[in-house]
Design a protein around this motif. Structure first.
Motif, PDB file in Angstrom:
ATOM      1  N   SER A  65      -1.068  24.091  37.295  1.00  0.00           N
ATOM      2  CA  SER A  65      -1.216  23.447  38.599  1.00  0.00           C
ATOM      3  C   SER A  65      -1.007  24.470  39.702  1.00  0.00           C
ATOM      4  CB  SER A  65      -0.210  22.295  38.752  1.00  0.00           C
ATOM      5  OG  SER A  65       1.120  22.768  38.689  1.00  0.00           O
ATOM      6  N   PHE A  66      -1.621  24.193  40.840  1.00  0.00           N
ATOM      7  CA  PHE A  66      -1.474  25.006  42.034  1.00  0.00           C
ATOM      8  C   PHE A  66      -1.261  24.069  43.204  1.00  0.00           C
ATOM      9  CE2 PHE A  66      -4.585  27.099  39.238  1.00  0.00           C
ATOM     10  CZ  PHE A  66      -3.794  28.164  38.844  1.00  0.00           C
ATOM     11  N   ALA A  67      -0.380  24.421  44.095  1.00  0.00           N
ATOM     12  CA  ALA A  67      -0.137  23.606  45.280  1.00  0.00           C
ATOM     13  C   ALA A  67      -0.017  24.523  46.487  1.00  0.00           C
ATOM     14  CB  ALA A  67       1.139  22.770  45.109  1.00  0.00           C
ATOM     15  N   TRP A  68      -0.504  24.057  47.624  1.00  0.00           N
ATOM     16  CA  TRP A  68      -0.370  24.814  48.855  1.00  0.00           C
ATOM     17  C   TRP A  68       0.136  23.905  49.963  1.00  0.00           C
ATOM     18  CZ3 TRP A  68      -5.053  23.293  46.911  1.00  0.00           C
ATOM     19  CH2 TRP A  68      -5.863  22.511  47.736  1.00  0.00           C
ATOM     20  N   ARG A  69       0.768  24.532  50.948  1.00  0.00           N
ATOM     21  CA  ARG A  69       1.355  23.786  52.047  1.00  0.00           C
ATOM     22  C   ARG A  69       1.573  24.719  53.223  1.00  0.00           C
ATOM     23  NH1 ARG A  69       7.557  21.546  52.040  1.00  0.00           N
ATOM     24  NH2 ARG A  69       7.626  21.013  54.239  1.00  0.00           N
ATOM     25  N   ILE A  70       1.299  24.227  54.427  1.00  0.00           N
ATOM     26  CA  ILE A  70       1.626  24.962  55.642  1.00  0.00           C
ATOM     27  C   ILE A  70       3.081  24.646  55.982  1.00  0.00           C
ATOM     28  CG2 ILE A  70       1.194  25.222  58.117  1.00  0.00           C
ATOM     29  CD1 ILE A  70      -1.151  26.229  56.550  1.00  0.00           C
ATOM     30  N   ILE A  71       3.872  25.679  56.174  1.00  0.00           N
ATOM     31  CA  ILE A  71       5.275  25.521  56.551  1.00  0.00           C
ATOM     32  C   ILE A  71       5.483  26.233  57.880  1.00  0.00           C
ATOM     33  CG2 ILE A  71       7.660  26.082  55.949  1.00  0.00           C
ATOM     34  CD1 ILE A  71       6.876  25.794  53.014  1.00  0.00           C
ATOM     35  N   LEU A  87       1.412  29.140  48.715  1.00  0.00           N
ATOM     36  CA  LEU A  87       0.717  28.670  47.527  1.00  0.00           C
ATOM     37  C   LEU A  87       1.616  28.947  46.335  1.00  0.00           C
ATOM     38  CD1 LEU A  87      -2.019  27.809  46.046  1.00  0.00           C
ATOM     39  CD2 LEU A  87      -2.412  30.259  45.825  1.00  0.00           C
ATOM     40  N   VAL A  88       1.856  27.936  45.525  1.00  0.00           N
ATOM     41  CA  VAL A  88       2.641  28.083  44.301  1.00  0.00           C
ATOM     42  C   VAL A  88       1.716  27.815  43.128  1.00  0.00           C
ATOM     43  CG1 VAL A  88       4.538  27.129  42.917  1.00  0.00           C
ATOM     44  CG2 VAL A  88       4.820  27.431  45.378  1.00  0.00           C
ATOM     45  N   ALA A  89       1.734  28.718  42.164  1.00  0.00           N
ATOM     46  CA  ALA A  89       0.948  28.565  40.937  1.00  0.00           C
ATOM     47  C   ALA A  89       1.911  28.364  39.775  1.00  0.00           C
ATOM     48  CB  ALA A  89       0.096  29.814  40.705  1.00  0.00           C
ATOM     49  N   ASP A  90       1.683  27.318  39.012  1.00  0.00           N
ATOM     50  CA  ASP A  90       2.446  27.067  37.783  1.00  0.00           C
ATOM     51  C   ASP A  90       1.459  27.228  36.631  1.00  0.00           C
ATOM     52  OD1 ASP A  90       3.894  26.172  35.625  1.00  0.00           O
ATOM     53  OD2 ASP A  90       4.265  24.170  36.429  1.00  0.00           O
TER      54      ASP A  90
END
Length: 135
Positions: A65-71, A87-90
């Protein structure tokens, strides 16, 4: 590194960039980044470019899975507005979204920062690796 460890490590990767990557080259730059990460696990992965990338989202594969988010740094103790994309890649499961979206115990979890990712888009990547939907 993944080749040297037969795909065992690293299990996670983190990328940080300016929020403008979502619109750079009409969104093509971010699409290429996502596709390159997906191809680490699925060589046939093809990510289509949407009309506009959302400020938060995730891609779910069979075993990754990959997730992205503006912080925005202003919600984390910095006295200035500094919007960054994370962006975090698992590469070993479906935990990337947990890292970015389930952060209630962390500093910066406020109603203002919550709004930036409250309604993120989730994309399920089929085994073929090709998305045939308009995201």
């Amino acid at each position: 590194m993944r080749d040297a460890t037969n795909g065992k490590y690293p299990k996670f990767a983190v990328m940080e960039n300016v929020s403008g990557i979502l619109s750079s080259s009409g969104g093509e730059d971010f699409r290429c980044v996502l596709e390159a990460f997906c191809r680490i696990k699925n060589e046939a992965a093809a990510i289509p470019r949407p009309a506009k990338w959302t400020g938060a989202g995730q891609i779910l594969g069979d075993d990754f899975s990959f997730a992205w988010r503006i912080i925005d740094a202003q919600y984390f103790g910095v006295a200035q507005r500094r919007r960054r994309l994370f962006l975090v890649a698992d590469f070993d499961g479906k935990r990337a979204g947990k890292v970015l979206f389930e952060s209630e115990g962390l500093s910066g979890y406020s109603p203002q920062s919550f709004r930036t990712w409250h309604q993120y888009r989730s994309i399920n990547l089929p085994p073929s690796g090709h998305l045939l939907i308009d995201i």
